[in-house]
Every structure is written in C-alpha cells, then in structure tokens.
Design a protein around this motif. Structure first.
Motif, PDB file in Angstrom:
ATOM      1  N   VAL A  51      94.564  45.523   3.522  1.00 21.71           N
ATOM      2  CA  VAL A  51      93.978  45.807   2.214  1.00 21.71           C
ATOM      3  C   VAL A  51      94.715  44.973   1.166  1.00 21.71           C
ATOM      4  O   VAL A  51      95.950  44.974   1.117  1.00 21.71           O
ATOM      5  CB  VAL A  51      94.107  47.302   1.873  1.00 21.71           C
ATOM      6  N   GLN A  64      91.723  45.183  -3.765  1.00 25.06           N
ATOM      7  CA  GLN A  64      90.933  46.202  -3.086  1.00 25.06           C
ATOM      8  C   GLN A  64      91.548  47.588  -3.279  1.00 25.06           C
ATOM      9  O   GLN A  64      90.828  48.577  -3.450  1.00 25.06           O
ATOM     10  CB  GLN A  64      90.814  45.869  -1.599  1.00 25.06           C
ATOM     11  N   ALA A  65      92.895  47.660  -3.254  1.00 27.33           N
ATOM     12  CA  ALA A  65      93.570  48.937  -3.475  1.00 27.33           C
ATOM     13  C   ALA A  65      93.282  49.470  -4.872  1.00 27.33           C
ATOM     14  O   ALA A  65      93.131  50.686  -5.068  1.00 27.33           O
ATOM     15  CB  ALA A  65      95.072  48.778  -3.267  1.00 27.33           C
ATOM     16  N   TRP A 111      89.965  51.033  -4.769  1.00 29.49           N
ATOM     17  CA  TRP A 111      90.077  52.322  -4.073  1.00 29.49           C
ATOM     18  C   TRP A 111      90.624  53.400  -5.006  1.00 29.49           C
ATOM     19  O   TRP A 111      90.088  54.516  -5.052  1.00 29.49           O
ATOM     20  CB  TRP A 111      90.969  52.178  -2.848  1.00 29.49           C
ATOM     21  N   PHE A 161      84.827  51.320  -3.030  1.00 27.51           N
ATOM     22  CA  PHE A 161      85.541  50.530  -2.023  1.00 27.51           C
ATOM     23  C   PHE A 161      84.831  50.609  -0.674  1.00 27.51           C
ATOM     24  O   PHE A 161      84.602  49.601  -0.003  1.00 27.51           O
ATOM     25  CB  PHE A 161      86.977  51.020  -1.879  1.00 27.51           C
ATOM     26  N   GLU A 163      83.162  47.699   1.614  1.00 31.50           N
ATOM     27  CA  GLU A 163      83.694  47.411   2.940  1.00 31.50           C
ATOM     28  C   GLU A 163      82.608  47.479   4.006  1.00 31.50           C
ATOM     29  O   GLU A 163      82.646  46.742   4.995  1.00 31.50           O
ATOM     30  CB  GLU A 163      84.811  48.398   3.288  1.00 31.50           C
ATOM     31  N   CYS A 190      85.373  42.108   1.324  1.00 34.72           N
ATOM     32  CA  CYS A 190      86.168  42.499   2.493  1.00 34.72           C
ATOM     33  C   CYS A 190      85.822  41.606   3.678  1.00 34.72           C
ATOM     34  O   CYS A 190      85.725  42.069   4.816  1.00 34.72           O
ATOM     35  CB  CYS A 190      85.932  43.967   2.836  1.00 34.72           C
ATOM     36  N   ARG A 226      88.238  41.622   6.733  1.00 38.96           N
ATOM     37  CA  ARG A 226      88.246  42.915   7.415  1.00 38.96           C
ATOM     38  C   ARG A 226      86.972  43.104   8.237  1.00 38.96           C
ATOM     39  O   ARG A 226      87.026  43.493   9.413  1.00 38.96           O
ATOM     40  CB  ARG A 226      88.401  44.052   6.397  1.00 38.96           C
ATOM     41  N   LYS A 270     100.002  49.751   3.865  1.00 42.55           N
ATOM     42  CA  LYS A 270      98.961  48.802   4.253  1.00 42.55           C
ATOM     43  C   LYS A 270      99.084  48.422   5.726  1.00 42.55           C
ATOM     44  O   LYS A 270      98.069  48.147   6.382  1.00 42.55           O
ATOM     45  CB  LYS A 270      99.019  47.561   3.368  1.00 42.55           C
TER      46      LYS A 270
END
Length: 233
Positions: free
Chosen positions: A111, A115-116, A119, A126, A130, A138, A141, A187
C-alpha cells in the motif's frame, strides 16, 4: 532513471504482445531470456527509491498516473509473466525461478502512502479503486493478484511453496518491525495477508486448504490480521 524505465516499459509491453502468439513461443525463448534480465535488474534497482518516495511518502498519487512510470513498468512485467505462462516454451523460463520473481515484484504491491490516505479518509473509496481494474490507482496490486492466480494455476507446487514462504516472511517481518516502533511496518503485514488471502482463495475447499502449503500459515494469518485490526482501531 526515468528514461530507462520508460524504455523498459515500452519493450516489456511489446514482449507481452508477442507472447500472446503461441506459435512464436519456441522462437522467442532465447530473446525473452536476454530481454528479461535487464528489465528485472532495472526493477531491482528502482525499488528502494520507489519505497522511499511512494510507499513511505505521499506523492498525491502522481506515480500511479504516469503512463510509463515505475508502477506501470512493474504491472506490465507482471502482465508479461502471466502471458508467458500458457506457452510451454516460455513457461519453462520461469520454472525454478518463481520465488525470485515474486521477491522482485511483490514489494511494489505494498500500500502506498497516497493509498493509505484514501483509506483513512474513506475505506469504501479505497476498496472501490482496488477492485476496479479500469482504475490505475492500484495497478501493481491488481496485476500482482492476477499473477499469483496464474502462477498457482500453471506452476502449482512451486508457486504455492514460494507464495507461502514469502507471505510468512512478510508477516513476521512486519510484526518484528512493528514491535521495534516502525510506523510503516503494517504495510508488510498487510501485504503478507494479501498474498495469503489471494492464494487461499484459489484453493478449492477448506479441507484442501488444510492440506495445502498454506495450512501452517493459517494461525499466523489470523493472529496478524487481528493485530492489524486492533492497531488500526
């Protein structure tokens, strides 16, 4: 490194297109092996700077919007490997190297701080980003999740062992760094849990999971997940 990354991205994208023509597989083996080596070395080279500038610092999501930046290069390399797996001649290039490939690429699935921030502001936003492969926020990911599924389908035993080992190492490393006071250690734990979750979802039943390479990870995964939730509360 910007020009090198952009050039590698273009080359890897072209290789991905070629790899989809199964008939070309035997003739591409030597060329792909020669081309993959410098691409992988470049990814290894840029990872520390990527972690410092993007994983541990908030760049406002700019890195994910670049057409041929580091995140896109890694996502494209993951897509290339997925495209190689259905071809027996190209798949042979990956046998015995799954763990090394994952160790190279998985760190880019962490992450990012941008992105955090999303969130913390709105977890639903988020998750929507994702899970929507049309959005680029993302990319690494999502590509990593697809790659794990494809590896488990094509190189099942080797992939399962490599993913289980790497997931366990990430969870333990995250716990150790959390205990040492590293505020970003979660993370690593989250990434280990992500790998475990994606791989476990590929197993056909609970009984099969209990007999799989991931069985020994189940207590650790539950414990780390509970700790992560408690820390985030």
């Amino acid at each position: 490194d910007r020009d090198r990354v952009a050039g590698a991205f273009t080359a890897v994208r072209a290789m991905t297109a070629l790899s989809r023509f199964r008939v070309l597989g035997p003739t591409l083996v030597d060329k792909f092996e020669d081309a993959l080596r410098p691409a992988c070395l470049l990814v290894q080279h840029i990872e520390p700077a990527y972690a410092e500038a993007i994983v541990h610092a908030d760049d406002g999501g700019n890195s994910e919007e670049e057409d041929d930046g580091p995140a896109q290069l890694v996502a494209q390399l993951m897509e290339l490997i997925q495209a190689m797996l259905p071809s027996p001649p190209l798949r042979a290039l990956l046998k015995g190297r799954v763990r090394s490939v994952l160790q190279l690429l998985v760190p880019f699935m962490r992450v990012t701080e941008a992105q955090a921030r999303v969130w913390r502001h709105d977890p639903n936003e988020f998750l929507a980003h994702e899970e929507d492969d049309r959005l680029r926020g993302c990319a690494a990911r999502l590509s990593g999740e697809y790659l794990i599924g494809e590896l488990l389908g094509r190189l099942k035993r080797e992939a399962a062992r490599a993913i289980a080992a790497l997931a366990g190492e990430l969870m333990e490393r995250g716990e150790g760094e959390r205990a040492a006071g590293d505020a970003t250690a979660w993370k690593l734990t989250e990434l280990g849990l992500l790998l475990f979750g994606v791989a476990a979802a590929e197993v056909s039943s609970v009984k099969a999971l209990q007999r799989s390479e991931f069985a020994s990870l189940m207590p650790t995964a539950m414990s780390r997940a509970c700790r992560l939730c408690a820390d985030g509360a």
